[in-house]
Design a protein around this motif. Structure first.
Motif, PDB file in Angstrom:
ATOM      1  N   LYS A  41      48.631  47.450  31.845  1.00  0.00           N
ATOM      2  CA  LYS A  41      47.588  47.392  31.010  1.00  0.00           C
ATOM      3  C   LYS A  41      45.966  47.427  31.815  1.00  0.00           C
ATOM      4  O   LYS A  41      45.125  48.211  31.733  1.00  0.00           O
ATOM      5  N   SER A  42      46.308  46.461  32.774  1.00  0.00           N
ATOM      6  CA  SER A  42      44.986  46.312  33.536  1.00  0.00           C
ATOM      7  C   SER A  42      44.848  47.733  34.439  1.00  0.00           C
ATOM      8  O   SER A  42      43.702  47.799  34.753  1.00  0.00           O
ATOM      9  N   THR A  43      45.915  48.002  34.943  1.00  0.00           N
ATOM     10  CA  THR A  43      45.785  49.275  35.513  1.00  0.00           C
ATOM     11  C   THR A  43      44.929  50.392  34.872  1.00  0.00           C
ATOM     12  O   THR A  43      44.082  50.947  35.144  1.00  0.00           O
ATOM     13  N   ASN A  46      41.457  49.638  34.426  1.00  0.00           N
ATOM     14  CA  ASN A  46      40.742  49.829  35.634  1.00  0.00           C
ATOM     15  C   ASN A  46      40.632  51.370  35.772  1.00  0.00           C
ATOM     16  O   ASN A  46      39.654  51.814  36.299  1.00  0.00           O
ATOM     17  N   PHE A  51      37.509  51.979  38.114  1.00  0.00           N
ATOM     18  CA  PHE A  51      37.877  50.864  39.505  1.00  0.00           C
ATOM     19  C   PHE A  51      38.926  51.279  39.974  1.00  0.00           C
ATOM     20  O   PHE A  51      39.603  50.637  41.036  1.00  0.00           O
ATOM     21  N   LEU A  78      31.975  46.451  30.589  1.00  0.00           N
ATOM     22  CA  LEU A  78      33.174  46.077  30.823  1.00  0.00           C
ATOM     23  C   LEU A  78      33.242  44.333  31.089  1.00  0.00           C
ATOM     24  O   LEU A  78      32.551  43.729  31.451  1.00  0.00           O
ATOM     25  N   PRO A  80      35.800  42.046  32.275  1.00  0.00           N
ATOM     26  CA  PRO A  80      37.151  41.830  33.315  1.00  0.00           C
ATOM     27  C   PRO A  80      37.928  40.636  33.067  1.00  0.00           C
ATOM     28  O   PRO A  80      37.606  39.722  32.414  1.00  0.00           O
ATOM     29  N   ARG A  82      39.338  38.881  35.016  1.00  0.00           N
ATOM     30  CA  ARG A  82      39.123  37.813  36.387  1.00  0.00           C
ATOM     31  C   ARG A  82      38.020  36.774  35.609  1.00  0.00           C
ATOM     32  O   ARG A  82      37.144  37.090  35.254  1.00  0.00           O
ATOM     33  N   ALA A  84      36.077  35.016  37.848  1.00  0.00           N
ATOM     34  CA  ALA A  84      34.923  34.931  38.774  1.00  0.00           C
ATOM     35  C   ALA A  84      33.866  35.700  38.552  1.00  0.00           C
ATOM     36  O   ALA A  84      33.888  36.590  37.946  1.00  0.00           O
ATOM     37  N   MET A  85      32.577  34.804  38.327  1.00  0.00           N
ATOM     38  CA  MET A  85      31.347  35.371  38.051  1.00  0.00           C
ATOM     39  C   MET A  85      30.572  34.860  39.214  1.00  0.00           C
ATOM     40  O   MET A  85      31.002  34.337  40.295  1.00  0.00           O
ATOM     41  N   TYR A  86      29.081  34.754  39.111  1.00  0.00           N
ATOM     42  CA  TYR A  86      28.346  34.434  40.109  1.00  0.00           C
ATOM     43  C   TYR A  86      28.120  32.971  39.439  1.00  0.00           C
ATOM     44  O   TYR A  86      27.141  32.463  38.907  1.00  0.00           O
ATOM     45  N   LYS A 140      30.536  36.444  29.796  1.00  0.00           N
ATOM     46  CA  LYS A 140      31.110  37.814  30.342  1.00  0.00           C
ATOM     47  C   LYS A 140      30.740  39.165  29.238  1.00  0.00           C
ATOM     48  O   LYS A 140      30.341  40.053  29.625  1.00  0.00           O
TER      49      LYS A 140
END
Lengths: 305, 240
Positions: A41-43, A46, A51, A78, A80, A82, A84-86, A140
């Motif tokens: 799914k993620s692929t 992406n 990406f 998008l 995502p 994950r 991680a953000m700033y 997000k």
């Protein structure tokens, strides 16, 4: 009205095929991308988000290639998976940065609008590293919506959300779908997908397993053969009685488990008949448990269907 | 070519609390030594060139370069937050050039400026030592930043690779294998310093200035170009 077209797209990493010859269109409205973890799914997301390059085939946005074409991001938002953000920014600074990066004419107003849409104004001035998972998810979301894209791609957006946040996000996505935007989200939970998505694409082991509305997918899932593990006071006698009934197609005596392995075709009838048959033969049922209710087995059935 | 928002995100990430402390430590040490040398009265041109060449250009500049160059992009690629830059209608070259500009600016602050100050503290304007080393530092910093920014886009072990290059290749290998010095940013910087300082001081570089200039240009332009190409095809896979 924007359509993402995946046309015979495959993607492999070395010897591992993550997406295998998948073809489908994602049009306006809400589409659910359903599949077990690791199904690709993620692929796929992406690939749709630019990406990853498809190894073969093509992925296009209204006939324009998505890979290596940064202009498509004017239309794509998008979210995502994950985390991680700033994290050193506040929610407001983060969304504002996204608005500026899009080159919007009034990034401040767009930021305020996006934060209001996800109802995060109350925490907008707190740093992101103090946010809960649900709050992160909503920020997000705001960053993906800030340029009012016609396509919204969300990778497992409901992960880690509490029921109330889940409802809110579902409501928001539903509204965006009704506005004519193309919304695609991935999930490994059927209930989530069928509550929200009018249209479902099922992906299993990199392959496109099924496509349609949730009723069709539901039917495929409940009509499949079910396997049960049954323990009783007299396994052999029960096996003989059960195989005589049309609801079963196979029974195995498992000596190590000291149990019966029953394959039932008619799920409804089997669950009604089993206790009746046992009683009429004077057999006590000790254990009746479905042995393949894991989502993976449901999906693997779908693939072969 | 330059995006102020990318720049803001980059320098705020670079100057986050912990990294800023590490970045301050080395220049502080250099300045402390310079003051000590001055106060104890042993400061002369020789001592100054030894300190600026042996410690500043040989150790401080490459280390700051590693921290800043890789830090300008590596952590974002590692944790995946670069996706918020990449999912925008921004030219990939704009992202790289902006990050490079910020990295060079930060190394200027934490390497070139302290070198200039240390030189001035020790010997004042004597033989233009301070200015020569500061300019050498600026030029070397540009090369280091490009190099380590590039490594940051290629490898998740960018910091390790950077440290190995800076400490093992430049410092250790260079002192045993003369050829290694030709391919050393430090030596290219020294070639420039050699040209700039007054005739009264001896600065030796393993590379002649024209060679150094060509190599610097190749590393900077080529490294930037390749980093842009890498960013264009950066895949954010491996999450599943």
């Amino acid at each position: 009205m924007t359509t993402i077209r995946i046309d015979h797209a495959s993607r492999w990493f070395g010897n591992v095929v993550a997406v295998n010859d998948v073809t489908f269109d994602v049009g306006p409205g809400v589409t659910g991308l359903l599949g077990p973890n690791g199904a690709g799914k993620s692929t796929l997301i992406n690939l749709m988000a630019g990406f990853l390059a498809p190894s073969t085939g093509s992925v296009t946005l209204d006939d324009r290639p998505i890979w290596k074409n940064e202009q498509v991001y004017r239309e794509i938002g998008l979210v995502p998976e994950r985390e991680a953000m700033y994290d050193f920014l506040t929610g407001q600074e983060f969304v504002l940065a996204n608005a500026e990066l899009h080159g919007l004419s009034d990034p401040g107003a767009a930021t305020a609008r996006a934060l209001a849409t996800v109802e995060m104004e109350y925490a907008a001035d707190r740093r992101i590293n103090t946010y809960s998972k649900g709050m992160r998810q909503r920020v997000k979301m705001a960053s993906a919506l800030v340029h009012e894209p016609s396509v919204l791609l969300l990778d497992e957006p409901f992960n880690g959300m509490d029921p109330r946040q889940r409802m809110q996000l579902m409501e928001l996505l539903r509204r965006m779908g009704e506005d004519g935007r193309t919304v695609l989200f991935s999930s490994h939970i059927l209930e989530e997908v069928e509550q929200l998505a009018a249209h479902i694409e099922v992906i299993v082991a990199g392959r496109h397993a099924a496509s349609g509305d949730f009723r069709r997918i539901r039917r495929l899932m409940t009509d499949r053969p079910h396997r049960y593990l049954v323990r009783s006071s007299d396994d052999r006698a029960l096996a003989a009685a059960l195989i005589a009934d049309a609801s079963t197609t196979g029974i195995e005596l498992d000596f190590t488990e000291r149990a019966l392995r029953v394959q039932a075709v008619d799920f409804g009838r089997f669950t009604q008949e089993l206790p009746r048959i046992a009683r009429s033969h004077g057999i006590r049922l000790l254990t009746v448990s479905p042995s393949d209710e894991s989502l993976e087995s449901v999906f693997s059935y779908l693939v072969s269907a | 070519m330059y995006d102020p928002t990318v720049a803001r995100l980059t320098y705020r990430a670079l100057l986050g609390r912990r990294r800023a402390l590490i970045l301050c430590a080395l220049p502080a040490l250099l300045l402390a030594i310079a003051v000590l040398v001055r106060v104890t009265g042993v400061a002369d041109d020789n001592v100054a060139t030894n300190l600026l060449g042996g410690f500043a250009l040989a150790t401080l500049v490459p280390l700051i370069g590693v921290i800043v160059g890789t830090g300008a992009i590596g952590p974002e690629i590692d944790d995946g937050s670069i996706v918020y830059l990449l999912s925008k209608p921004l030219k990939r070259s704009t992202i790289i050039l902006t990050k490079l500009t910020v990295a060079v600016g930060v190394t200027f602050l934490f390497a070139a400026l302290p070198v200039l100050l240390a030189g001035l503290i020790m010997v004042g304007g004597s033989q233009q030592i301070a200015v020569a080393y500061a300019i050498g530092t600026v030029v070397a910093s540009v090369a280091y930043c490009t190099l380590f920014l590039l490594i940051g886009t290629i490898s998740r072990n960018a910091v390790i690779i950077g440290l190995v290059y800076a400490l093992v290749w430049e410092a250790l290998f260079g002192s045993f294998v003369p050829g290694a010095r030709t391919l050393s940013v430090q030596q290219w910087g020294l070639a420039l310093v050699d040209r700039l300082v007054g005739s009264g001081v001896e600065v030796t570089s393993a590379v002649a200035l024209p060679t150094a200039a060509v190599l610097l240009a190749v590393v900077t332009v080529g490294g930037t170009w390749y980093a842009v190409e890498r960013l264009k095809v950066l895949t954010l896979a491996g999450e599943e």
